[in-house]
Design a protein around this motif. Structure first.
Motif, PDB file in Angstrom:
ATOM      1  N   THR A 200       3.735  22.127   6.666  1.00 23.54           N
ATOM      2  CA  THR A 200       4.838  21.246   7.055  1.00 23.54           C
ATOM      3  C   THR A 200       4.398  19.795   7.233  1.00 23.54           C
ATOM      4  O   THR A 200       5.218  18.933   7.531  1.00 23.54           O
ATOM      5  N   LYS A 201       3.120  19.548   7.055  1.00 20.37           N
ATOM      6  CA  LYS A 201       2.612  18.187   7.239  1.00 20.37           C
ATOM      7  C   LYS A 201       3.163  17.261   6.153  1.00 20.37           C
ATOM      8  O   LYS A 201       3.279  17.630   4.991  1.00 20.37           O
ATOM      9  N   ALA A 202       3.509  16.042   6.544  1.00 23.95           N
ATOM     10  CA  ALA A 202       4.041  15.049   5.609  1.00 23.95           C
ATOM     11  C   ALA A 202       3.612  13.671   6.094  1.00 23.95           C
ATOM     12  O   ALA A 202       3.028  13.524   7.171  1.00 23.95           O
ATOM     13  N   CYS A 203       3.907  12.652   5.302  1.00 20.38           N
ATOM     14  CA  CYS A 203       3.537  11.302   5.711  1.00 20.38           C
ATOM     15  C   CYS A 203       4.686  10.333   5.460  1.00 20.38           C
ATOM     16  O   CYS A 203       5.606  10.617   4.689  1.00 20.38           O
ATOM     17  N   LEU A 204       4.621   9.204   6.133  1.00 20.34           N
ATOM     18  CA  LEU A 204       5.582   8.127   5.913  1.00 20.34           C
ATOM     19  C   LEU A 204       4.970   7.227   4.843  1.00 20.34           C
ATOM     20  O   LEU A 204       4.044   6.469   5.118  1.00 20.34           O
ATOM     21  N   HIS A 205       5.475   7.340   3.642  1.00 15.86           N
ATOM     22  CA  HIS A 205       4.830   6.695   2.503  1.00 15.86           C
ATOM     23  C   HIS A 205       5.630   5.516   1.942  1.00 15.86           C
ATOM     24  O   HIS A 205       5.176   4.815   1.043  1.00 15.86           O
ATOM     25  N   ALA A 206       6.833   5.271   2.476  1.00 19.77           N
ATOM     26  CA  ALA A 206       7.690   4.202   1.946  1.00 19.77           C
ATOM     27  C   ALA A 206       7.086   2.830   2.238  1.00 19.77           C
ATOM     28  O   ALA A 206       6.559   2.584   3.324  1.00 19.77           O
ATOM     29  N   LYS A 207       7.183   1.925   1.240  1.00 20.44           N
ATOM     30  CA  LYS A 207       6.716   0.553   1.418  1.00 20.44           C
ATOM     31  C   LYS A 207       7.861  -0.402   1.094  1.00 20.44           C
ATOM     32  O   LYS A 207       8.300  -0.498  -0.057  1.00 20.44           O
ATOM     33  N   GLU A 213      19.042  -7.753   7.011  1.00 23.54           N
ATOM     34  CA  GLU A 213      19.911  -6.811   6.296  1.00 23.54           C
ATOM     35  C   GLU A 213      20.573  -7.478   5.087  1.00 23.54           C
ATOM     36  O   GLU A 213      21.687  -7.132   4.698  1.00 23.54           O
ATOM     37  N   GLU A 214      19.850  -8.434   4.488  1.00 24.20           N
ATOM     38  CA  GLU A 214      20.387  -9.172   3.346  1.00 24.20           C
ATOM     39  C   GLU A 214      19.455  -9.140   2.136  1.00 24.20           C
ATOM     40  O   GLU A 214      19.914  -9.038   1.000  1.00 24.20           O
ATOM     41  N   ARG A 215      18.151  -9.247   2.389  1.00 24.65           N
ATOM     42  CA  ARG A 215      17.168  -9.285   1.295  1.00 24.65           C
ATOM     43  C   ARG A 215      16.202  -8.127   1.482  1.00 24.65           C
ATOM     44  O   ARG A 215      15.790  -7.802   2.602  1.00 24.65           O
ATOM     45  N   LEU A 216      15.808  -7.539   0.356  1.00 24.85           N
ATOM     46  CA  LEU A 216      15.012  -6.316   0.390  1.00 24.85           C
ATOM     47  C   LEU A 216      13.897  -6.379  -0.648  1.00 24.85           C
ATOM     48  O   LEU A 216      14.140  -6.700  -1.810  1.00 24.85           O
ATOM     49  N   LEU A 217      12.686  -6.092  -0.200  1.00 22.82           N
ATOM     50  CA  LEU A 217      11.543  -5.919  -1.101  1.00 22.82           C
ATOM     51  C   LEU A 217      11.139  -4.461  -1.076  1.00 22.82           C
ATOM     52  O   LEU A 217      10.784  -3.930  -0.017  1.00 22.82           O
ATOM     53  N   VAL A 218      11.206  -3.803  -2.213  1.00 22.11           N
ATOM     54  CA  VAL A 218      10.700  -2.438  -2.370  1.00 22.11           C
ATOM     55  C   VAL A 218       9.466  -2.546  -3.252  1.00 22.11           C
ATOM     56  O   VAL A 218       9.539  -3.091  -4.359  1.00 22.11           O
ATOM     57  N   THR A 219       8.342  -2.029  -2.787  1.00 17.05           N
ATOM     58  CA  THR A 219       7.076  -2.291  -3.473  1.00 17.05           C
ATOM     59  C   THR A 219       6.122  -1.111  -3.359  1.00 17.05           C
ATOM     60  O   THR A 219       6.252  -0.276  -2.462  1.00 17.05           O
ATOM     61  N   SER A 220       5.169  -1.072  -4.250  1.00 17.89           N
ATOM     62  CA  SER A 220       4.097  -0.083  -4.132  1.00 17.89           C
ATOM     63  C   SER A 220       3.010  -0.571  -3.180  1.00 17.89           C
ATOM     64  O   SER A 220       2.108   0.187  -2.822  1.00 17.89           O
ATOM     65  N   GLU A 233      -0.099  -4.069  -8.064  1.00 19.09           N
ATOM     66  CA  GLU A 233       1.044  -3.525  -7.336  1.00 19.09           C
ATOM     67  C   GLU A 233       2.325  -4.098  -7.939  1.00 19.09           C
ATOM     68  O   GLU A 233       2.353  -5.251  -8.367  1.00 19.09           O
ATOM     69  N   ALA A 234       3.374  -3.296  -7.961  1.00 20.78           N
ATOM     70  CA  ALA A 234       4.647  -3.739  -8.519  1.00 20.78           C
ATOM     71  C   ALA A 234       5.765  -3.529  -7.513  1.00 20.78           C
ATOM     72  O   ALA A 234       5.769  -2.539  -6.761  1.00 20.78           O
ATOM     73  N   GLY A 235       6.704  -4.465  -7.495  1.00 20.20           N
ATOM     74  CA  GLY A 235       7.838  -4.343  -6.581  1.00 20.20           C
ATOM     75  C   GLY A 235       9.036  -5.083  -7.114  1.00 20.20           C
ATOM     76  O   GLY A 235       8.962  -5.795  -8.123  1.00 20.20           O
ATOM     77  N   VAL A 236      10.154  -4.924  -6.427  1.00 16.71           N
ATOM     78  CA  VAL A 236      11.397  -5.592  -6.803  1.00 16.71           C
ATOM     79  C   VAL A 236      11.986  -6.238  -5.559  1.00 16.71           C
ATOM     80  O   VAL A 236      12.108  -5.589  -4.515  1.00 16.71           O
ATOM     81  N   LEU A 237      12.343  -7.516  -5.665  1.00 16.29           N
ATOM     82  CA  LEU A 237      12.999  -8.243  -4.590  1.00 16.29           C
ATOM     83  C   LEU A 237      14.484  -8.325  -4.907  1.00 16.29           C
ATOM     84  O   LEU A 237      14.870  -8.813  -5.974  1.00 16.29           O
ATOM     85  N   LEU A 238      15.317  -7.832  -3.983  1.00 17.15           N
ATOM     86  CA  LEU A 238      16.756  -7.797  -4.197  1.00 17.15           C
ATOM     87  C   LEU A 238      17.473  -8.623  -3.141  1.00 17.15           C
ATOM     88  O   LEU A 238      17.181  -8.501  -1.949  1.00 17.15           O
ATOM     89  N   ALA A 239      18.411  -9.441  -3.581  1.00 18.07           N
ATOM     90  CA  ALA A 239      19.318 -10.125  -2.661  1.00 18.07           C
ATOM     91  C   ALA A 239      20.648  -9.398  -2.759  1.00 18.07           C
ATOM     92  O   ALA A 239      21.559  -9.801  -3.470  1.00 18.07           O
ATOM     93  N   ASP A 240      20.730  -8.269  -2.067  1.00 19.11           N
ATOM     94  CA  ASP A 240      21.887  -7.390  -2.190  1.00 19.11           C
ATOM     95  C   ASP A 240      22.216  -6.813  -0.812  1.00 19.11           C
ATOM     96  O   ASP A 240      21.478  -5.991  -0.269  1.00 19.11           O
ATOM     97  N   LEU A 241      23.342  -7.238  -0.245  1.00 17.92           N
ATOM     98  CA  LEU A 241      23.717  -6.816   1.096  1.00 17.92           C
ATOM     99  C   LEU A 241      23.880  -5.301   1.200  1.00 17.92           C
ATOM    100  O   LEU A 241      23.407  -4.683   2.159  1.00 17.92           O
ATOM    101  N   ALA A 242      24.550  -4.706   0.218  1.00 15.95           N
ATOM    102  CA  ALA A 242      24.831  -3.274   0.280  1.00 15.95           C
ATOM    103  C   ALA A 242      23.548  -2.455   0.266  1.00 15.95           C
ATOM    104  O   ALA A 242      23.373  -1.521   1.054  1.00 15.95           O
ATOM    105  N   VAL A 243      22.635  -2.798  -0.624  1.00 15.98           N
ATOM    106  CA  VAL A 243      21.383  -2.041  -0.726  1.00 15.98           C
ATOM    107  C   VAL A 243      20.514  -2.265   0.509  1.00 15.98           C
ATOM    108  O   VAL A 243      19.912  -1.329   1.047  1.00 15.98           O
ATOM    109  N   ALA A 244      20.429  -3.513   0.976  1.00 19.38           N
ATOM    110  CA  ALA A 244      19.623  -3.816   2.164  1.00 19.38           C
ATOM    111  C   ALA A 244      20.142  -3.055   3.383  1.00 19.38           C
ATOM    112  O   ALA A 244      19.364  -2.464   4.147  1.00 19.38           O
TER     113      ALA A 244
END
Length: 265
Positions: A200-207, A213-220, A233-244
């Motif tokens: 049942t062991k797991a980790c918090l791996h999200a980066k 709550e307006e701009r979001l960086l999702v990255t490795s 490393e690769a990531g995406v910067l989003l200026a998207d209220l709904a996604v953030a």
């Protein structure tokens, strides 16, 4: 494909205006259009307008269509502008990406209300201070700025110490070697990462990073000097209220349901 699709948005708007005001009219000719469209497209545009006229399209009809194309072009550009590639490591000349470390500093420096950070690994000592000093300073000068960090607090392989001991060790390291500010952020962890069993062991791996709550960086990239400066490393910067807001909501729901627990400093 219609040559009208090759026109830029300003050219589409200008041509529509010329049709609406009667400055150009059927039958259309190269001399009449050469000041409104690029020279290389002029002949093809003339032929297209005369074809539309032959099937019954008036100048007003054509102008309306051109305005629709121009609006769609503007909307597509706005969507494009809301998404940026963020990159760490070796780059190729002419790359359109932005540097991870630069983007993260910019996000921290522009935060007004809230910052959410999620990372699997974080640095210690001077490297950690360099990564977080800007945000820590803003927290100390802006009491209303809320910073929440979701971090992986893990049990080392083969370690049998109680969870309380591991958390105490993490707290000591965080206060002494990670965070340089006077105000501490709210820190959360996944209890499953501290379980002794493997099933049942797991980790918090999200980066990711979410600001206001307006701009979001999702990255490795983790929050380490290597990930921000040297690794690929690769990531995406989003200026998207709904996604953030959706990302913030995901973490908040996990906290509300006690799937993620807050560390008591």
């Amino acid at each position: 494909m219609s040559p009208l699709l090759k026109l830029s948005r300003p050219a589409l708007v200008g041509l529509a205006a010329a049709l609406e005001t009667g400055r150009i009219h059927a039958p259309y000719s190269v001399p009449a259009l050469e000041s409104h469209v690029p020279k290389g497209l002029c002949r093809a545009i003339v032929d297209e307008l005369n074809r539309l006229s032959a099937i019954g399209s008036s100048p007003a009809h054509i102008a309306y269509t051109l305005h629709l194309l121009a609006t769609e072009r503007a909307t597509a550009q706005q969507r494009h502008d809301r998404v940026e590639l963020v990159w760490t490591g070796q780059e190729i000349a002419g790359s359109l990406s932005r540097d991870t470390a630069v983007v993260v500093r910019e996000l921290f420096n522009t935060a007004k209300r809230s910052v959410l950070i999620s990372s699997f690994a974080i640095d210690r000592g001077e490297k950690a201070h360099a990564l977080f000093e800007g945000l820590a300073s803003r927290m100390d000068t802006n009491p209303s700025l809320r910073v929440r960090m979701f971090l992986n607090v893990q049990r080392p392989h083969g370690n049998d110490e109680p969870e309380t001991v591991l958390l105490k060790r993490f707290i000591d390291i965080f206060r002494k070697d990670t965070w340089a500010g006077n105000r501490l952020p709210e820190v959360f962890y996944d209890p499953r990462a501290l379980e002794k069993g493997t099933k049942t062991k797991a980790c918090l791996h999200a980066k990711c990073v979410v600001v206001d709550e307006e701009r979001l960086l999702v990255t490795s990239a983790n929050f380490t000097e290597a990930a921000h400066e040297r690794n690929i490393e690769a990531g995406v910067l989003l200026a998207d209220l709904a996604v953030a807001k959706a990302v913030c909501s995901q973490f908040e729901n996990l906290v509300t349901r006690s799937k993620l627990k807050q560390i008591d400093f």
